[in-house]
Design an enzyme around this catalytic site. Sequence first.
Site, PDB file in Angstrom:
ATOM      1  N   LYS A  56       0.988  -1.244  -0.060  1.00 61.43           N
ATOM      2  CA  LYS A  56      -0.161   0.031   0.023  1.00 61.43           C
ATOM      3  C   LYS A  56       0.822   1.368   0.064  1.00 61.43           C
ATOM      4  O   LYS A  56       0.679   2.060  -0.772  1.00 61.43           O
ATOM      5  CB  LYS A  56      -1.024  -0.025   1.332  1.00 61.43           C
ATOM      6  N   GLN A 100      -4.770  -1.130   9.097  1.00 58.31           N
ATOM      7  CA  GLN A 100      -4.786  -2.769   8.696  1.00 58.31           C
ATOM      8  C   GLN A 100      -5.492  -3.460   9.905  1.00 58.31           C
ATOM      9  O   GLN A 100      -5.145  -3.631  10.780  1.00 58.31           O
ATOM     10  CB  GLN A 100      -3.350  -2.917   8.393  1.00 58.31           C
ATOM     11  N   ASP A 123     -11.466   2.556   3.469  1.00 64.48           N
ATOM     12  CA  ASP A 123     -11.902   0.975   3.539  1.00 64.48           C
ATOM     13  C   ASP A 123     -13.440   0.983   3.392  1.00 64.48           C
ATOM     14  O   ASP A 123     -13.767  -0.207   3.279  1.00 64.48           O
ATOM     15  CB  ASP A 123     -11.642   0.241   4.857  1.00 64.48           C
TER      16      ASP A 123
END
Length: 296
Positions: A56, A100, A123
Site C-alpha cells: 500500500k 490494517q 476502507d
Amino acid sequence: MVSSTKLIDGKAFAQGLRIRVAAAAAALKAEHGFQPGLAVVLVGEDPASQVYVRSKTRATEEAGFHGVEHKLPATVVQNELMALIDRLNADPAIHGILVQLPLPAGLDSAAVVAAIDPRKDVDGLHVENVGALWNGAAGLVPCTPLGCVLLLKDRLGDLTGLNAVVVGRSALVGKPIAALLLAENCTVTLAHSKTRDLPGVCRQADILVAAVGRPEMIRGDWVKPGATVIDVGINRVPAPDGKGRLVGDVAFDEALAVAAAITPVPGGVGPMTIACLMRNTLTAACRIKGVAVPAV
Ligand code: NDP
C-alpha cells in the site's frame, strides 16, 4: 485448450487504474495545489499485514500521493490508538485513513473503525459508509468489492437484469459486493454456509462471485455455462516446493471450461484491492477539498 480471452486480467486492469489515478493526482496538484494524502496504520508484527502495508505504501508513492505509515507495537493500548485516529482525522494533509485489520487481540477494531472520520474512511467500513452504500448515497465503498464490480462492468458492460449469486456474506466482502450489484440492477442472491442446495443456487448465476475462504470449494458443475465468475478467495494450499501455492474459492480449471469469463488467482481480484484504495483516496481528497472527483 481454452481461449485466454476467458481470463479477466485484474493485474492489467489494476495497473491501468493506478496509472489513471496517478495522472489525476498530478492534475489536481497542478490545478488545485494539493496532493491526496493516505495514512496507513499497522499495529503489531503480523507478517501478512506487513506485506499488505508495504504494498500500500509503494502504491501510494507511485500514485504521487502524500503517504504516511504509522507502525505501533502490538502492546499499544486502545486509548493510544484512538488518539492517533483523532490526530489523523484532524490532519488537513490526510484524506484517507486505513487501519490494517485484523488488529491484535485485546484491541477493539469496531471502536477504531467507528472513530475514523467517515469522509476519510477509505476502507468503506464505517457504518455511515455502509448505510450510504445500501441507500445509494455517495460514500466510500470497500476496496475489494469495488474492484470486483469494476472488473465485471469492464467485461460485461451494463449488468442490468443479470442474476448474480454472491457466496459469502462478510461485512468486508460479500455484503458490499451484493449491495453494489443491486445498485447495478442485478437480481442478487446472497448465499452463505446455511444456504440449501448451494450448487443449485450457483447454477442460476449469470454472475457468480465466490468470497468464502475455502480452497476450490466451487466446482465446475456449479457454474452455469456462459457465466462470469469472480473469485475473491485467496487460500494457500500445500505444494511440492514446501512453500505452498495460492488458489481461489473456485476450482479454476473446471470452471474455466464452462464459464464465459473468470478471474484467476492470483492476478484477478487481488491487485484490484490496492488500486481501488488509491481510487478511494483520490475520491476522498477531492470531496474534502470540494473539488469535482475526476473520472478514472
Ligand atoms: P469470512 O470468513 O469473513 O466470510 C466467509 C463467508 O463464507 C461467510 O459468510 C460464510 O458463511 C461463508 N461460508 C463459509 N463456508 C461456507 C460454505 N461451506 N458454504 C457457503 N458459504 C460458506 O471471509 P471474507 O469475506 O473476509 O473473505 C473471503 C475470502 O476472500 C477469503 O479467501 C479471503 O482471503 C479473500 N479476500 C480476498 C481479498 C482480496 O483482496 N482479493 C480481500 C479480502 C478477502 P456464514 O456467514 O454463514 O458463516
